[in-house]
Design an enzyme around this catalytic site. Structure first.
Site, PDB file in Angstrom:
ATOM      1  N   CYS A   1       0.792  -1.239   0.000  1.00 11.79           N
ATOM      2  CA  CYS A   1       0.000   0.000   0.000  1.00 11.79           C
ATOM      3  C   CYS A   1       0.818   1.280   0.000  1.00 11.79           C
ATOM      4  O   CYS A   1       0.714   2.087  -0.921  1.00 11.79           O
ATOM      5  CB  CYS A   1      -0.924   0.004   1.205  1.00 11.79           C
ATOM      6  SG  CYS A   1      -2.311  -1.094   0.989  1.00 11.79           S
TER       7      CYS A   1
HETATM    8  C1  UDX Z   1      -0.985   0.035   5.696  1.00 11.12           C
HETATM    9  C2  UDX Z   1      -1.947   0.859   6.555  1.00 11.12           C
HETATM   10  O1  UDX Z   1      -1.523   0.811   7.923  1.00 11.12           O
HETATM   11  C3  UDX Z   1      -3.380   0.356   6.397  1.00 11.12           C
HETATM   12  O2  UDX Z   1      -4.257   1.181   7.117  1.00 11.12           O
HETATM   13  C4  UDX Z   1      -3.732   0.390   4.903  1.00 11.12           C
HETATM   14  O3  UDX Z   1      -5.037  -0.092   4.674  1.00 11.12           O
HETATM   15  C5  UDX Z   1      -2.733  -0.434   4.110  1.00 11.12           C
HETATM   16  O4  UDX Z   1      -1.394   0.049   4.358  1.00 11.12           O
HETATM   17  P1  UDX Z   1       0.221  -2.318   5.940  1.00 11.12           P
HETATM   18  O5  UDX Z   1       0.873  -2.017   4.627  1.00 11.12           O
HETATM   19  O6  UDX Z   1      -0.333  -3.669   6.170  1.00 11.12           O
HETATM   20  O7  UDX Z   1      -0.966  -1.290   6.224  1.00 11.12           O
HETATM   21  O8  UDX Z   1       1.343  -2.124   7.066  1.00 11.12           O
HETATM   22  P2  UDX Z   1       1.701  -1.090   8.205  1.00 11.12           P
HETATM   23  O9  UDX Z   1       1.630  -1.787   9.494  1.00 11.12           O
HETATM   24  O10 UDX Z   1       0.986   0.183   8.074  1.00 11.12           O
HETATM   25  O11 UDX Z   1       3.253  -0.863   7.866  1.00 11.12           O
HETATM   26  C6  UDX Z   1       3.690  -0.431   6.591  1.00 11.12           C
HETATM   27  C7  UDX Z   1       5.191  -0.299   6.552  1.00 11.12           C
HETATM   28  O12 UDX Z   1       5.617   0.789   7.360  1.00 11.12           O
HETATM   29  C8  UDX Z   1       5.963  -1.520   7.074  1.00 11.12           C
HETATM   30  O13 UDX Z   1       7.062  -1.771   6.229  1.00 11.12           O
HETATM   31  C9  UDX Z   1       6.416  -1.097   8.470  1.00 11.12           C
HETATM   32  O14 UDX Z   1       7.585  -1.747   8.862  1.00 11.12           O
HETATM   33  C10 UDX Z   1       6.650   0.392   8.237  1.00 11.12           C
HETATM   34  N1  UDX Z   1       6.537   1.187   9.481  1.00 11.12           N
HETATM   35  C11 UDX Z   1       5.341   1.282  10.136  1.00 11.12           C
HETATM   36  C12 UDX Z   1       7.654   1.877   9.955  1.00 11.12           C
HETATM   37  O15 UDX Z   1       8.747   1.810   9.370  1.00 11.12           O
HETATM   38  N2  UDX Z   1       7.500   2.661  11.081  1.00 11.12           N
HETATM   39  C13 UDX Z   1       6.322   2.788  11.738  1.00 11.12           C
HETATM   40  O16 UDX Z   1       6.269   3.524  12.742  1.00 11.12           O
HETATM   41  C14 UDX Z   1       5.205   2.063  11.268  1.00 11.12           C
END
Ligand code: UDX
Length: 442
Positions: free
Chosen positions: A270
């Site tokens: 996403c």
């Molecule tokens: C995301 C959104 O959270 C969700 O609401 C939407 O519908 C789809 O995209 P997702 O891709 O499943 O969900 O993962 P998420 O938990 O949001 O993490 C995305 C990426 O960001 C991961 O690679 C994670 O490691 C990274 N991340 C997340 C960080 O590097 N730091 C953070 O503080 C949070």
């Protein structure tokens, strides 16, 4: 209600189909790939997602879930259809709408043969204006009917996080439910479906619902890139980002629980795709999306910080043995789409180092990406055996356990997610991580 989920073999579609069936609706889970549909029919969920298998089998047992390739019958026999096909990045980050167009045409044909009222709902992430300018004209062309007068149209974005998608779908308390409606009648049908869910419902225009999805993902991605930039500065000015983060979170206007964990960058299906698509749409609309560009630029360079730290501690990487801990883009999933591990592994390989990779669930996907270029290990100890250093790329809880590192030959740990407390490591280790000003010797 009777519901057809088109694109039901994908992550969003299958989660929605299983979730809706478990809420008592009668669901047709429609996919094009016969093999996938057959597996789903036999209770095999084809993707790794907590509780999905259990709830899929429960839905199959109750008899209100049917996996099928027959889109026409599914639409003809249902009250609502959800379009959940994927919208990948196309040329220069622009959204690729081929699957949306294909699904709309097929649904349109079925609508042409249907007498009763039906609401077509776009759940796929699409840029503002897509439902009005692309989906509706295709539905009208292939059905010979008029949207609003003869059938309803909604846009209902999904806010599912991988790894906890099923519970996000069933309990949308923290995300709410956004229903973009062509008219009141269309929106009311979706309200009827979602009123049983514990989440605030917001009715909007179709275009607004589309934009909400991009705005949310871009805000969150921006927060991560911002945190990464602050962490990189912390590293160079002699302060630990984790302490700075604690200090900034004390300001209630910033607050806890924001996406402010610095690391090797965001990946997944996403954030990278959606920020790129909104950037392209912004440019097309006449805006210079500077914040979106910066968000992507920071994220592009972030995986390479761990390479810099590795070189600082090991010197040249040629012929060194490095363990990569974690391949999935985040814990709780086997998904490697846009995973930072891909850039990290490729960068290390280009330095002619040898790599062993361990991930509790993503090894099969890793094989598809790295081929024969790395060694795959079934356990973390195997991966750490005989290496000069390891890099923690994904924050799986087991990597926070200091004992797993005890038998490493070269005692260098680079923590790309700051999950490990170096104070708990045995003596003799050199630990470095994102946002840490200097290596810690234990
Ligand atoms: C995301 C959104 O959270 C969700 O609401 C939407 O519908 C789809 O995209 P997702 O891709 O499943 O969900 O993962 P998420 O938990 O949001 O993490 C995305 C990426 O960001 C991961 O690679 C994670 O490691 C990274 N991340 C997340 C960080 O590097 N730091 C953070 O503080 C949070």
């Amino acid at each position: 209600m009777k519901i057809a989920v088109v694109g039901g073999t994908g992550f969003v579609g299958l989660t929605a189909a299983v979730g809706l069936a478990n809420k008592g609706h009668s669901v047709f889970c429609v996919g094009r790939n016969k093999e996938k549909v057959s597996k789903i029919s036999r209770g095999i969920p084809i993707i790794y997602e907590e509780n999905l298998e259990k709830l899929l089998n429960k839905a199959l047992e109750t008899g209100n879930f049917l996996a099928t390739t027959d889109l026409k019958t599914a639409v003809k026999e249902s009250d609502v259809s959800f379009i959940c096909v994927s919208t990948p990045s196309g040329e220069s980050g622009k959204i690729d709408l081929k699957q949306i167009e294909g699904a709309s045409a097929e649904i349109g044909k079925a609508l042409g043969e249907k007498k009763s009222y039906h609401v077509v709902t776009v759940k796929s992430t699409v840029v503002p204006g897509t439902t009005e300018n692309i989906v509706i004209p295709i539905l009208e062309k292939f059905s010979g009917k008029k949207a609003g007068a003869d059938f309803g149209v909604c846009m209902n974005p999904e806010f599912l996080r991988e790894g906890c998608a099923v519970s996000d779908f069933l309990y949308p308390k923290d995300t709410g439910i956004v229903i973009g409606e062509l008219d009141n009648k269309s929106g009311d049908v979706l309200v009827e479906i979602f009123k049983e869910f514990d989440g605030e419902i917001l009715k909007t225009s179709l275009r607004c619902a589309e934009m909400v999805k991009y705005a949310r993902n871009s805000y969150l991605a921006k927060d991560i890139s911002f945190a990464n930039e602050i962490a990189n500065i912390c590293q160079n000015v002699g302060v630990d980002y984790l302490e700075v983060k604690r200090g900034t979170e004390m300001d209630s206007r910033i607050g806890k629980g924001r996406f402010l964990d610095a690391g090797v960058g965001f990946g997944g299906s996403c954030f990278p795709k959606d920020v790129k698509a909104l950037f392209a749409k912004g440019v097309e609309s006449g805006v210079k999306p500077l914040m979106l560009k910066a968000t992507l630029d920071v994220n592009d360079q972030q995986p390479f910080i761990v390479i810099k730290l590795l070189k600082q501690l090991l010197g040249k990487l040629r012929n060194r043995r490095i363990a990569i801990l974690g391949a999935a883009f985040k814990p709780g999933t086997d998904d490697m789409r846009e995973a930072p591990s891909i850039r990290i592994v490729n960068a290390i390989l280009s330095e002619e180092a040898k790599i062993s990779v361990y991930d509790p669930v993503a090894l099969e996907n890793a094989r598809g990406i790295f081929g024969e270029n790395v060694v795959y290990c079934e356990g973390v100890e195997d991966a750490l055996h005989n290496v000069d250093a390891c890099v923690i790329v994904t924050e799986w809880p087991e990597f926070a356990e200091p004992n797993i590192y005890s038998n490493m030959k070269g005692k260098v740990i680079i923590d790309g997610r700051r999950v490990l407390d170096p104070g708990k490591l045995p003596s003799g280790f050199v630990y470095h991580g994102i946002g840490l000003p200097e290596a810690v010797k234990t």
